[in-house]
Design an enzyme around this catalytic site. Sequence first.
Site, PDB file in Angstrom:
ATOM      1  N   SER A 183    -126.236 -13.152 -31.441  1.00 17.90           N
ATOM      2  CA  SER A 183    -125.824 -13.909 -32.619  1.00 17.90           C
ATOM      3  C   SER A 183    -126.856 -13.931 -33.752  1.00 17.90           C
ATOM      4  O   SER A 183    -126.505 -14.193 -34.891  1.00 17.90           O
ATOM      5  CB  SER A 183    -125.458 -15.331 -32.217  1.00 17.90           C
ATOM      6  OG  SER A 183    -126.476 -15.900 -31.435  1.00 17.90           O
ATOM      7  N   HIS A 211    -119.181 -13.831 -30.445  1.00 16.45           N
ATOM      8  CA  HIS A 211    -119.200 -13.200 -31.770  1.00 16.45           C
ATOM      9  C   HIS A 211    -118.464 -11.863 -31.782  1.00 16.45           C
ATOM     10  O   HIS A 211    -118.514 -11.145 -32.776  1.00 16.45           O
ATOM     11  CB  HIS A 211    -120.645 -12.982 -32.242  1.00 16.45           C
ATOM     12  CG  HIS A 211    -121.269 -14.211 -32.806  1.00 16.45           C
ATOM     13  ND1 HIS A 211    -121.005 -14.676 -34.075  1.00 16.45           N
ATOM     14  CD2 HIS A 211    -122.134 -15.096 -32.263  1.00 16.45           C
ATOM     15  CE1 HIS A 211    -121.695 -15.773 -34.303  1.00 16.45           C
ATOM     16  NE2 HIS A 211    -122.389 -16.062 -33.220  1.00 16.45           N
ATOM     17  N   LYS A 242    -115.020 -19.432 -33.341  1.00 21.68           N
ATOM     18  CA  LYS A 242    -115.609 -18.493 -34.306  1.00 21.68           C
ATOM     19  C   LYS A 242    -114.468 -17.787 -35.035  1.00 21.68           C
ATOM     20  O   LYS A 242    -113.885 -18.369 -35.927  1.00 21.68           O
ATOM     21  CB  LYS A 242    -116.603 -17.598 -33.600  1.00 21.68           C
ATOM     22  CG  LYS A 242    -117.818 -18.457 -33.232  1.00 21.68           C
ATOM     23  CD  LYS A 242    -119.006 -17.774 -32.716  1.00 21.68           C
ATOM     24  CE  LYS A 242    -120.156 -18.773 -32.681  1.00 21.68           C
ATOM     25  NZ  LYS A 242    -120.838 -18.837 -31.391  1.00 21.68           N
TER      26      LYS A 242
END
Length: 394
Positions: A183, A211, A242
């Site tokens: 990340s 992610h 996310k």
Amino acid sequence: MERLKFLEQEVATLKAENRFIEPHVLQSAQDAVCVIDGKEVINLTSNNYLCLTTHPKVKAAAINATEKYGIGTAAVRTIIGTTAMHGELEQKLAEFKGTEAALVIQSGFTSNTATCQSLMTSPEDALISDELNHASIIDGGRLSKAKKKIYRHSDMAHLKEILESEEVKKARRKLLVTDGVFSMDGDIAPLPEIVDLCEKHGVIVMVDDAHASGVIGPEGRGTVAHFGLKGRVDIQIGTLSKAFATIGGYVAGTKALKEYMQSVARPFLFSSSHPPSVVGTCLAGLDVLYNEPQLLKKLWDNSKFFKEELKKAGFDIGNSQTPITPVMVGDTIKAKKFSKMLFEEGVFALEIAFPTVPMGKERLRTIVTAGHEIKDLEKAAAAFKKCGKALGII
Ligand SMILES: *Cc1c(COP(=O)(O)O)cnc(C)c1O
């Protein structure tokens, strides 16, 4: 409160060490351009990869789910907190990840802690972890009873050495955990090599695709699909907070993994279920992901464009392979100043400092989304150039 006075000293220490954090305040929807601390800015900080926070179909799904099921279930999943929609979402997430089953848990964070804690229950177990793994994997390791073995970031020679060590060889259960996309740097784990090594040594592979889900691989299915490793990765963790832009996490794998976890995983058992609006949002988010492939394309076109602009300007942008683009600064105070100057120019990009990244690796972290227009990114790049020059970074 006399007995809490020591905290005033702790806060003073945090301030002196530049580790004090005060949240910025959002005064509009969280979008590519939004109002923060009273100012309209181009937002380069969020994980809103597909810009689903404001997608009309996804917003409508939240409202429809609320109308049908109300605002919450006021219970944990195992009591009366599992609506028909929760089951539907789990089935669709399993399809998304190419696994037999999936279990939705409160957050990505608790998905990691729950899995490590539930599977690694003895000091005879070994949990093998990349040194740059997310904090929730580190805490998962702490909650597990396993011995921890940390390998240098994506260093396959070091990993091999650990897997071949006597201690790991004779462990009862062995679990390797890695972020799919890291990340802070935006690099991708060398999953094909990891899987080969783990298959050879009988090690369970768990990938945290926080992610990567909704971002990389065909239809945004994540790193396992990206590398064509379907059926060779035992456990996939994803977040709904996310790219899916709401909140939650899930564990995808075999049917028995789901059945076991839903009977023993502590966050699942002892913390209440997602409100129907959140579940409806996630179902709609998956539909949008499949039916509007132009969003994924725009995300990648935008990140390519922005990376090139920064590179042309002379910035060190690390080795990112994803829309996460670090802009290296190498000094906390300078990074903070850089962020502040950019804000004055109408660009929101925050510094990441020690201890989140090693000393000397302080940076601004930027993430573009499918919601940005080229003119936003041109304006942002021009501001980076102006402020970067003024600070002697380029
Ligand atoms: C953000 C993140 C998490 C936590 O996810 P939440 O759903 O926000 O709790 C877990 N793992 C990684 C790698 C992350 O980047």
